[in-house]
Each structure stands twice: as C-alpha cells, then as structure tokens.
Design an enzyme around this catalytic site. Structure first.
Site, short mmCIF file in Angstrom:
data_model
loop_
_atom_site.label_atom_id
_atom_site.label_comp_id
_atom_site.label_asym_id
_atom_site.label_seq_id
_atom_site.Cartn_x
_atom_site.Cartn_y
_atom_site.Cartn_z
N ARG A 132 -14.58 -13.03 -36.24
CA ARG A 132 -13.53 -13.06 -35.21
C ARG A 132 -14.07 -13.60 -33.88
O ARG A 132 -13.36 -14.31 -33.16
CB ARG A 132 -12.94 -11.66 -35.04
CG ARG A 132 -12.13 -11.28 -36.30
CD ARG A 132 -11.71 -9.82 -36.29
NE ARG A 132 -10.83 -9.49 -35.20
CZ ARG A 132 -10.64 -8.24 -34.76
NH1 ARG A 132 -11.30 -7.23 -35.31
NH2 ARG A 132 -9.81 -8.01 -33.77
N HIS A 149 -8.69 -1.05 -25.55
CA HIS A 149 -9.43 -1.04 -26.82
C HIS A 149 -10.76 -1.78 -26.75
O HIS A 149 -11.32 -2.13 -27.78
CB HIS A 149 -8.55 -1.61 -27.95
CG HIS A 149 -7.35 -0.75 -28.26
ND1 HIS A 149 -6.27 -1.21 -28.98
CD2 HIS A 149 -7.08 0.54 -27.94
CE1 HIS A 149 -5.37 -0.23 -29.10
NE2 HIS A 149 -5.83 0.83 -28.47
N CYS A 170 -28.27 5.26 -27.89
CA CYS A 170 -28.60 5.44 -26.47
C CYS A 170 -27.55 4.77 -25.58
O CYS A 170 -26.52 4.32 -26.07
CB CYS A 170 -30.01 4.94 -26.19
SG CYS A 170 -30.18 3.13 -26.16
N CYS A 214 -34.13 1.37 -28.34
CA CYS A 214 -34.45 2.48 -29.24
C CYS A 214 -34.48 2.06 -30.71
O CYS A 214 -34.85 2.87 -31.56
CB CYS A 214 -33.46 3.63 -29.03
SG CYS A 214 -31.85 3.33 -29.77
N THR A 225 3.17 -6.78 -29.40
CA THR A 225 2.49 -5.67 -30.08
C THR A 225 3.42 -5.03 -31.10
O THR A 225 4.63 -4.92 -30.85
CB THR A 225 1.95 -4.59 -29.10
OG1 THR A 225 1.42 -3.49 -29.86
CG2 THR A 225 3.01 -4.08 -28.15
N SER A 226 2.83 -4.60 -32.24
CA SER A 226 3.63 -3.94 -33.27
C SER A 226 4.02 -2.53 -32.83
O SER A 226 4.85 -1.90 -33.48
CB SER A 226 2.86 -3.90 -34.59
OG SER A 226 1.59 -3.33 -34.39
C1 BJW Z 1 4.17 -12.06 -31.73
C2 BJW Z 1 3.78 -13.40 -31.94
C3 BJW Z 1 4.12 -14.33 -30.93
C4 BJW Z 1 3.13 -12.26 -33.62
N1 BJW Z 1 4.78 -13.90 -29.83
N2 BJW Z 1 4.82 -11.66 -30.64
C5 BJW Z 1 -0.05 9.76 -32.89
C6 BJW Z 1 0.70 9.55 -34.04
C7 BJW Z 1 0.11 8.98 -35.16
C8 BJW Z 1 -1.24 8.61 -35.18
C9 BJW Z 1 -1.98 8.82 -34.04
C10 BJW Z 1 -1.39 9.38 -32.93
N3 BJW Z 1 -2.33 9.45 -31.95
C11 BJW Z 1 -3.49 8.92 -32.44
C12 BJW Z 1 -3.30 8.55 -33.71
C13 BJW Z 1 -4.33 7.92 -34.59
C14 BJW Z 1 -4.51 6.42 -34.35
C15 BJW Z 1 -3.18 5.72 -34.58
O1 BJW Z 1 -2.49 5.31 -33.68
N4 BJW Z 1 -2.82 5.52 -35.83
C16 BJW Z 1 -1.57 4.86 -36.20
C17 BJW Z 1 -1.87 3.44 -36.70
C18 BJW Z 1 -0.87 5.66 -37.23
N5 BJW Z 1 -5.01 6.17 -33.01
C19 BJW Z 1 -6.30 6.26 -32.72
O2 BJW Z 1 -7.11 6.62 -33.55
C20 BJW Z 1 -6.72 5.95 -31.30
N6 BJW Z 1 -7.55 6.99 -30.80
C21 BJW Z 1 -7.07 8.16 -30.41
O3 BJW Z 1 -5.88 8.39 -30.37
O4 BJW Z 1 -8.04 9.08 -30.02
C22 BJW Z 1 -7.66 10.44 -29.90
C23 BJW Z 1 -7.53 10.98 -31.30
C24 BJW Z 1 -8.58 10.86 -32.17
C25 BJW Z 1 -8.48 11.37 -33.45
C26 BJW Z 1 -7.26 11.94 -33.88
C27 BJW Z 1 -6.20 12.03 -32.99
C28 BJW Z 1 -6.34 11.56 -31.68
C29 BJW Z 1 -7.58 4.70 -31.27
C30 BJW Z 1 -6.84 3.47 -31.61
C31 BJW Z 1 -7.79 2.29 -31.57
C32 BJW Z 1 -7.16 1.04 -32.13
N7 BJW Z 1 -8.15 0.04 -32.27
C33 BJW Z 1 -7.77 -1.28 -32.81
C34 BJW Z 1 -9.06 -2.04 -33.18
C35 BJW Z 1 -9.75 -2.59 -31.93
C36 BJW Z 1 -10.89 -3.49 -32.27
C37 BJW Z 1 -10.47 -4.67 -33.09
O5 BJW Z 1 -9.56 -5.44 -32.72
O6 BJW Z 1 -11.08 -4.85 -34.15
O7 BJW Z 1 -7.00 -2.00 -31.85
S1 BJW Z 1 -6.65 -1.18 -34.21
C38 BJW Z 1 -5.70 -2.59 -33.77
O8 BJW Z 1 -4.35 -2.19 -33.47
C39 BJW Z 1 -6.32 -3.12 -32.48
C40 BJW Z 1 -5.09 -3.47 -31.70
O9 BJW Z 1 -5.38 -3.51 -30.31
C41 BJW Z 1 -4.11 -2.40 -32.07
C42 BJW Z 1 -2.70 -2.78 -31.86
O10 BJW Z 1 -2.34 -3.89 -32.64
P1 BJW Z 1 -1.37 -4.99 -32.03
O11 BJW Z 1 -1.99 -5.61 -30.85
O12 BJW Z 1 -0.03 -4.40 -31.84
O13 BJW Z 1 -1.39 -6.12 -33.17
P2 BJW Z 1 -0.57 -6.19 -34.52
O14 BJW Z 1 -1.23 -7.20 -35.39
O15 BJW Z 1 -0.31 -4.86 -35.09
O16 BJW Z 1 0.87 -6.74 -34.07
C43 BJW Z 1 1.07 -8.02 -33.56
C44 BJW Z 1 2.49 -8.11 -33.07
O17 BJW Z 1 2.68 -9.38 -32.46
C45 BJW Z 1 3.54 -8.00 -34.19
O18 BJW Z 1 4.56 -7.10 -33.77
C46 BJW Z 1 4.08 -9.42 -34.33
O19 BJW Z 1 5.45 -9.44 -34.69
C47 BJW Z 1 3.89 -9.93 -32.92
N8 BJW Z 1 3.74 -11.38 -32.80
N9 BJW Z 1 3.14 -13.49 -33.10
C48 BJW Z 1 5.11 -12.58 -29.72
N10 BJW Z 1 3.79 -15.62 -31.03
ZN ZN Z 2 -30.40 2.27 -28.24
#
Ligand code: BJW
Ligand code: ZN
Length: 240
Positions: A59, A108, A119, A140, A178-179
């Site tokens: 990526r 993120h 560390c 480390c 965002t989704s």
């Molecule tokens: C267009 C287009 C164009 C296309 N024009 N549009 C409450 C309820 C349920 C679950 C949870 C909750 N609270 C926490 C959770 C757990 C979890 C979570 O949310 N899970 C759900 C999936 C069910 N959340 C977490 O774990 C978070 N941490 C947390 O809450 O800590 C406290 C905690 C810990 C433990 C337990 C409970 C609480 C952390 C979330 C971290 C997400 N990280 C990622 C990876 C980052 C690194 C990487 O990129 O590799 O972040 S996951 C991934 O999803 C990435 C993105 O930033 C994120 C969002 O995705 P995004 O940007 O929306 O992309 P897509 O692909 O999903 O969508 C693209 C959109 O664009 C689509 O809608 C298309 O239609 C559109 N599109 N072309 C306009 N041209």
């Molecule tokens: Zn280190």
C-alpha cells in the site's frame, strides 16, 4: 449571521479519485486472498509480522505515486476560508497535508510513520519498497510496525477529543467517502445532529449514515467542489 461552523470527517473514498483503493475495496478488499480487516489487527501482526508488513509495503508503494484530487483541494481551501473549520480523517495516506490542509486530525495514524512494538522509538519513514521486512528497532531490536490504529486498539486520545468537540459545536457535519461502519469515528457526525446541526454525506453509495443525512451521491472529487461552489454563492463568500 456569521458563517456556519463546519466539521468534516473523511474516509478512503475521498482518495479514490487519486488512485488509492478504498479499504473495503470493490474488488472484494482482498490482498493475496486476505481480507484487509483480518490483516489490520495486532493479532495478525503478532502471528505473521512479515505478511502484515508486505500488505503495508504494497500500500505504501501504491500511495507514494498518488497525488491529491479536487476534493482534497476544496477541503484545503475551506480550511483557509472558514473561521471555524475542523478536518478529521480516518485516512493514513497523508494526502490532506499534501493538498495544503494546515491542520488535520488523524484518527487512524499515518502510513509514513513507523514505531517500535516495545520501546518509545518512532520514525518518519518514506522508503519504498521498505527493506528488510519486517524492519527492526535500532534501539532495542524488537519489531517495528506501522504507526496506524488497528482494530481493538485505542485511537489517539487528544485527536479524538478535539474531533468530538469540533463535531459537537458544528452547525454542519460533512462526511466524505466513508462507509461509516468503523467506530468511534462513525459516531462523530451524530454529535452534530444531536445538538441540532445537519449532516451532509458525499458518497458514491448509501451508508448507515444516509437515513440521518442529506446525501450528495457521486464521486466526491466532483460533488464536493459542486457543493462548495453552491455554498460560497449562498453565503456570499468570494473564492480564494
Ligand atoms: C467513495 C468513492 C468516491 C468509494 N467518492 N465516496 C461500537 C460498535 C461496534 C464495534 C465497535 C464499537 N466501538 C468499537 C468497535 C470495534 C471496532 C469497530 O468499529 N468495528 C466495526 C467494524 C464493527 N473499532 C475499533 O476497534 C477501534 N478501536 C476502538 O474502538 O478502541 C476502543 C475499543 C477497543 C476494543 C473494544 C472496544 C473498544 C479502532 C478502529 C481502527 C480502524 N483502523 C482501520 C485500519 C487503519 C490502518 C489501515 O488503513 O490499514 O482504519 S480499519 C479501516 O476502516 C481503516 C479506515 O480508516 C476505516 C474506515 O474505512 P473507510 O475509510 O470508511 O473506508 P471503506 O473502504 O470502508 O469505505 C469507503 C467508502 O468510500 C465507501 O462507503 C464507498 O462507497 C465510498 N467511496 N469511492 C466518494 N470516489
Ligand atoms: Zn524498540
């Protein structure tokens, strides 16, 4: 009356027109038969650090050749034209900063930042391809990892607090590409709505947020500049 207070949340779709595949991509989101969701976890990294690093290196190589698109440019312009404006992104690609946005709350993390699992060592690293994989900490010897937030990990506290405050006081929440399924980012626009503000969504498809928002369907590189032109005309705001 002054200009409305605006808070923006962006996701992967805002960078689609720049050539960066979205996280849950149309192609099924598969990379070498793995779902992105299964690789973006601390458990996957503990089990297979080389595989996870190869995913991120792939990526990084893709992102390195990409440039901001008109949606990034409009958001950078809004930053200079509006007195109360906050840009919050879930993206790790750095394109908002490249487009000239001065202040961006990265919820993120950042794919160009890497850190030690053990560390406090951190570095900015733009080497593509990155070699050797997985990289090791010069302090480390433990593993280095991308400084991004994986599922089950907590978001950077200060950024999340500032984002929450901005959405609470906003008159208008713009949600772009965002989704809206990943929490806690997905709940930010509701802070605006619960205080009587409005949500505008810019997406090619409907999302769980759509029933609560006014939707501008289409690629955000086209719809966001169109909305901004209309907004400026309505507000009597000269374009910079
Ligand atoms: C267009 C287009 C164009 C296309 N024009 N549009 C409450 C309820 C349920 C679950 C949870 C909750 N609270 C926490 C959770 C757990 C979890 C979570 O949310 N899970 C759900 C999936 C069910 N959340 C977490 O774990 C978070 N941490 C947390 O809450 O800590 C406290 C905690 C810990 C433990 C337990 C409970 C609480 C952390 C979330 C971290 C997400 N990280 C990622 C990876 C980052 C690194 C990487 O990129 O590799 O972040 S996951 C991934 O999803 C990435 C993105 O930033 C994120 C969002 O995705 P995004 O940007 O929306 O992309 P897509 O692909 O999903 O969508 C693209 C959109 O664009 C689509 O809608 C298309 O239609 C559109 N599109 N072309 C306009 N041209
Ligand atoms: Zn280190």
């Amino acid at each position: 009356m002054g200009l409305p207070r605006i808070a923006v949340l962006t996701g992967a779709g805002v960078s689609a027109a720049s050539g960066i595949p979205t996280f849950r991509d149309a192609a099924g989101g598969l990379w070498r038969q793995h779902r992105a969701e299964d690789l973006a976890t601390p458990q996957a990294f503990a089990r297979a650090p080389k595989l996870v690093w190869e995913f991120y290196d792939h990526r990084r190589q893709r992102i390195a050749g990409c440039r901001p698109n008109p949606a990034h440019a409009i958001l950078a312009e809004m930053d200079t034209r509006l007195p109360d404006f906050t840009l919050v992104t879930q993206n790790i690609d750095g394109l908002h900063l490249q487009a000239g946005s001065r202040r961006v709350l990265h919820l993120h993390g950042n794919i160009w930042q890497i850190k030690c699992v053990f560390c406090d060592y951190r570095q900015e690293n733009r080497q593509v391809p990155l070699s050797p994989l997985p990289p090791r900490c010069p302090e480390c010897g433990d593993l280095l990892r991308p400084d991004v937030v994986w599922f089950g990990e907590t978001l950077p506290w200060a950024e999340l607090q500032q984002a929450a405050r901005a959405f609470e006081r906003a008159d208008l929440a713009l949600v772009v590409g965002t989704s809206a399924v990943v929490y806690p980012a997905a709940e930010l626009p509701f802070y605006t709505r619960h205080r009587g503000g409005e949500i505008l969504e810019f997406n090619t498809e409907a999302t769980p947020l759509s029933p609560h928002a006014t939707s501008w369907f289409g690629p955000s590189a086209e719809t966001l500049p169109r909305w901004w032109a209309q907004f400026c005309a309505e507000q009597g705001l000269a374009r910079g």
